[in-house]
Design an enzyme around this catalytic site. Sequence first.
Site, PDB file in Angstrom:
ATOM      1  N   ARG A 129       0.811  -1.232   0.000  1.00  0.00           N
ATOM      2  CA  ARG A 129       0.000   0.000   0.000  1.00  0.00           C
ATOM      3  C   ARG A 129       0.836   1.269   0.000  1.00  0.00           C
ATOM      4  NH1 ARG A 129      -2.463  -2.691   4.078  1.00  0.00           N
ATOM      5  NH2 ARG A 129      -4.243  -3.970   3.442  1.00  0.00           N
ATOM      6  N   LYS A 151       2.263  11.701 -10.366  1.00  0.00           N
ATOM      7  CA  LYS A 151       1.467  10.803 -11.208  1.00  0.00           C
ATOM      8  C   LYS A 151       2.313   9.586 -11.561  1.00  0.00           C
ATOM      9  CE  LYS A 151      -1.969  13.646 -13.600  1.00  0.00           C
ATOM     10  NZ  LYS A 151      -2.458  14.115 -14.910  1.00  0.00           N
ATOM     11  N   GLU A 193       8.123  19.618 -23.409  1.00  0.00           N
ATOM     12  CA  GLU A 193       7.392  19.855 -22.145  1.00  0.00           C
ATOM     13  C   GLU A 193       7.830  21.187 -21.516  1.00  0.00           C
ATOM     14  OE1 GLU A 193       4.997  17.789 -21.571  1.00  0.00           O
ATOM     15  OE2 GLU A 193       5.607  15.731 -22.029  1.00  0.00           O
ATOM     16  N   LYS A 235       5.994  23.315 -12.518  1.00  0.00           N
ATOM     17  CA  LYS A 235       5.162  22.125 -12.302  1.00  0.00           C
ATOM     18  C   LYS A 235       4.755  22.027 -10.832  1.00  0.00           C
ATOM     19  CE  LYS A 235       4.060  17.518 -13.442  1.00  0.00           C
ATOM     20  NZ  LYS A 235       4.437  16.281 -14.100  1.00  0.00           N
ATOM     21  N   GLU A 245      -6.056  17.189 -10.350  1.00  0.00           N
ATOM     22  CA  GLU A 245      -6.717  17.664 -11.552  1.00  0.00           C
ATOM     23  C   GLU A 245      -8.224  17.723 -11.359  1.00  0.00           C
ATOM     24  OE1 GLU A 245      -4.639  15.909 -14.977  1.00  0.00           O
ATOM     25  OE2 GLU A 245      -6.469  16.216 -16.109  1.00  0.00           O
ATOM     26  N   ARG A 253      -4.563  21.811 -12.621  1.00  0.00           N
ATOM     27  CA  ARG A 253      -3.504  20.957 -13.162  1.00  0.00           C
ATOM     28  C   ARG A 253      -3.750  20.605 -14.631  1.00  0.00           C
ATOM     29  NH1 ARG A 253      -0.423  15.861 -10.209  1.00  0.00           N
ATOM     30  NH2 ARG A 253       0.980  15.457 -11.942  1.00  0.00           N
ATOM     31  N   ASN A 257      -2.107  19.712 -19.531  1.00  0.00           N
ATOM     32  CA  ASN A 257      -2.535  18.869 -20.652  1.00  0.00           C
ATOM     33  C   ASN A 257      -2.498  19.609 -21.978  1.00  0.00           C
ATOM     34  OD1 ASN A 257      -3.011  16.768 -18.916  1.00  0.00           O
ATOM     35  ND2 ASN A 257      -5.159  17.310 -18.602  1.00  0.00           N
ATOM     36  N   HIS A 260      -1.584  17.938 -25.182  1.00  0.00           N
ATOM     37  CA  HIS A 260      -1.655  16.495 -24.952  1.00  0.00           C
ATOM     38  C   HIS A 260      -2.953  15.857 -25.452  1.00  0.00           C
ATOM     39  CE1 HIS A 260       1.929  17.241 -22.672  1.00  0.00           C
ATOM     40  NE2 HIS A 260       2.053  15.965 -22.341  1.00  0.00           N
ATOM     41  N   HIS A 264      -1.840  13.085 -27.641  1.00  0.00           N
ATOM     42  CA  HIS A 264      -2.040  11.658 -27.348  1.00  0.00           C
ATOM     43  C   HIS A 264      -2.670  10.947 -28.539  1.00  0.00           C
ATOM     44  CE1 HIS A 264      -1.939  12.362 -22.731  1.00  0.00           C
ATOM     45  NE2 HIS A 264      -0.775  11.879 -23.163  1.00  0.00           N
ATOM     46  N   HIS A 276       7.140  10.711 -27.118  1.00  0.00           N
ATOM     47  CA  HIS A 276       6.022  11.432 -26.508  1.00  0.00           C
ATOM     48  C   HIS A 276       6.130  12.944 -26.799  1.00  0.00           C
ATOM     49  CE1 HIS A 276       3.036  12.610 -23.536  1.00  0.00           C
ATOM     50  NE2 HIS A 276       3.937  13.391 -22.966  1.00  0.00           N
TER      51      HIS A 276
HETATM   52  N1  LIG Z   1       4.065  10.845 -14.678  1.00  0.00           N
HETATM   53  C1  LIG Z   1       4.097  11.937 -15.408  1.00  0.00           C
HETATM   54  O1  LIG Z   1       3.719  13.013 -14.965  1.00  0.00           O
HETATM   55  C2  LIG Z   1       4.646  11.850 -16.809  1.00  0.00           C
HETATM   56  C3  LIG Z   1       4.891  13.028 -17.513  1.00  0.00           C
HETATM   57  C4  LIG Z   1       5.464  12.943 -18.782  1.00  0.00           C
HETATM   58  C5  LIG Z   1       5.747  11.700 -19.341  1.00  0.00           C
HETATM   59  N2  LIG Z   1       5.473  10.564 -18.638  1.00  0.00           N
HETATM   60  C6  LIG Z   1       5.794   9.240 -19.192  1.00  0.00           C
HETATM   61  O2  LIG Z   1       7.192   9.193 -19.472  1.00  0.00           O
HETATM   62  C7  LIG Z   1       7.423   8.256 -20.525  1.00  0.00           C
HETATM   63  C8  LIG Z   1       8.374   8.872 -21.533  1.00  0.00           C
HETATM   64  O3  LIG Z   1       9.562   9.218 -20.870  1.00  0.00           O
HETATM   65  P1  LIG Z   1      10.968   9.294 -21.610  1.00  0.00           P
HETATM   66  O4  LIG Z   1      10.804  10.108 -22.831  1.00  0.00           O
HETATM   67  O5  LIG Z   1      11.957   9.681 -20.596  1.00  0.00           O
HETATM   68  O6  LIG Z   1      11.175   7.801 -22.168  1.00  0.00           O
HETATM   69  P2  LIG Z   1      11.998   6.555 -21.615  1.00  0.00           P
HETATM   70  O7  LIG Z   1      11.999   6.478 -20.159  1.00  0.00           O
HETATM   71  O8  LIG Z   1      11.456   5.390 -22.368  1.00  0.00           O
HETATM   72  O9  LIG Z   1      13.496   6.852 -22.107  1.00  0.00           O
HETATM   73  C9  LIG Z   1      13.779   7.018 -23.487  1.00  0.00           C
HETATM   74  C10 LIG Z   1      15.007   6.186 -23.908  1.00  0.00           C
HETATM   75  O10 LIG Z   1      16.178   6.789 -23.379  1.00  0.00           O
HETATM   76  C11 LIG Z   1      16.990   5.828 -22.717  1.00  0.00           C
HETATM   77  N3  LIG Z   1      17.694   6.570 -21.669  1.00  0.00           N
HETATM   78  C12 LIG Z   1      17.155   7.074 -20.536  1.00  0.00           C
HETATM   79  N4  LIG Z   1      18.054   7.817 -19.890  1.00  0.00           N
HETATM   80  C13 LIG Z   1      19.201   7.776 -20.616  1.00  0.00           C
HETATM   81  C14 LIG Z   1      20.477   8.363 -20.466  1.00  0.00           C
HETATM   82  N5  LIG Z   1      20.737   9.199 -19.464  1.00  0.00           N
HETATM   83  N6  LIG Z   1      21.417   8.098 -21.393  1.00  0.00           N
HETATM   84  C15 LIG Z   1      21.124   7.295 -22.459  1.00  0.00           C
HETATM   85  N7  LIG Z   1      19.925   6.725 -22.662  1.00  0.00           N
HETATM   86  C16 LIG Z   1      18.969   6.970 -21.748  1.00  0.00           C
HETATM   87  C17 LIG Z   1      16.035   4.779 -22.248  1.00  0.00           C
HETATM   88  O11 LIG Z   1      16.671   3.536 -22.082  1.00  0.00           O
HETATM   89  C18 LIG Z   1      15.005   4.768 -23.380  1.00  0.00           C
HETATM   90  O12 LIG Z   1      15.451   3.925 -24.423  1.00  0.00           O
HETATM   91  C19 LIG Z   1       6.074   7.887 -21.084  1.00  0.00           C
HETATM   92  O13 LIG Z   1       5.714   6.627 -20.600  1.00  0.00           O
HETATM   93  C20 LIG Z   1       5.146   8.957 -20.520  1.00  0.00           C
HETATM   94  O14 LIG Z   1       3.821   8.485 -20.363  1.00  0.00           O
HETATM   95  C21 LIG Z   1       4.945  10.622 -17.385  1.00  0.00           C
HETATM   96 ZN   LIG Z   2       3.775  15.028 -21.651  1.00  0.00          ZN
END
Ligand SMILES: NC(=O)c1ccc[n+]([C@@H]2O[C@H](COP(=O)([O-])OP(=O)(O)OC[C@H]3O[C@@H](n4cnc5c(N)ncnc54)[C@H](O)[C@@H]3O)[C@@H](O)[C@H]2O)c1
Ligand SMILES: [Zn+2]
Length: 374
Positions: A129, A151, A193, A235, A245, A253, A257, A260, A264, A276
Amino acid sequence: MIPPMADGVLSVAVEVAGHAYRVEIGAGLLAGTGERIRAMLPARRATIISDRAVAALYGERLGQSLLAAGIEYSLLTVPPGDASKSLAVAAELYDELALLRHARDEPVIALGGGMVGDLAGFVAATWMRGVPVIQCPTTTEAAIDAAVGGKTALNHASGKNLIGAFHQPRLVRVDTDCLATLDDRDFAAGLAESVKHAVVADAVFLDWQEQQVEPINSRRPDIIAELIRRNCAIKAAVVAADERETSAQGVGRAALNFGHTIGHAIEAAAGYRLRHGEAVALGMRAELALAEECAGLRPGDRGRVEQLLAGLRVAAPERPPAGRVMSLLGHDKKTRGGRLRLVVPSGLGAVQWLEAPSPEVLRRAIEHVLPAGG
Ligand SMILES: NC(=O)c1ccc[n+]([C@@H]2O[C@H](COP(=O)([O-])OP(=O)(O)OC[C@H]3O[C@@H](n4cnc5c(N)ncnc54)[C@H](O)[C@@H]3O)[C@@H](O)[C@H]2O)c1
Ligand SMILES: [Zn+2]
């Protein structure tokens, strides 16, 4: 001017729903992370969750800092890529946590991009939990956006991020050295972003980014640290005012979006082959066109944002047809009572709701960035 701190570490205080924590940003911060955790939490064991690519680069560095602080650790890894944000992978992680007898007071440390942050965050939110989570973001996307705000999410076969929980981290440590190994495409995509945060909340920050395009693109460490600090501050302020939100007044919040709703749909229409941030950049450009037509956004302001995105090299290598995006928009989880509802800027630094734009207006805006047809 960048406010220097004595030890070169920039810091943002976050306070959300009674949870106060800090985002710490600077070069080489993975090394001191063990000490910081030791000072905050009683546990002498921790579990790092990472993807295999990031673990190979930085797992050892973080692990050594834990050991140096007297914290034993285990490192659990998953395959890189958003497919790992699944219930099946989460179930494997629960199995591992059970074998490790990971206890309630022991932290999970998310080391990686937004994928790892969401997956490890969700596992931490639900194991027993809720156990403490520390976010160590290693991508621009994660450092600028995902690591702050609480999130967490998994994808479901029927859509992205449909399974999730709110779980605020105890600490966010951004080691800007990690960004050096990020490839150009991932580095640039996450900057979308940053443009989003400026457009919805801080026109002065938009000016600043326009002036810093070159040093941002060349990843100048002090500029990147300041960029991340300002994003986390925006943020934090938005999330503090409306964690879940559910704001009854104003946009809350949901301002985050911007770009997005259409973004999306573009991600899905492109079969998730776009980053993304690349899809969000296209979504922002379409929503800016919509804002110009329906919310009084000045054409010059739309032009500035388009130019900044181009300067920061946020570009999608493929673009799905507008028609496919239009049909997917009907299924967006942000529709209310079947009516599409989007957040759009009425000016730089200000947003408003736009209710049920007509299909013709919507299509025109989408065809501004995507080929017709589909
Ligand atoms: N929770 C939230 O508020 C929120 C906000 C925005 C995005 N997201 C989520 O984040 C995800 C996208 O994140 P992302 O773009 O970081 O993608 P990711 O985490 O998949 O990383 C992208 C690629 O970069 C590589 N990588 C990561 N760090 C590295 C580094 N320092 N050096 C070399 N390679 C590296 C990873 O192995 C991967 O192949 C999505 O799932 C999205 O839904 C969540
Ligand atoms: Zn985003």
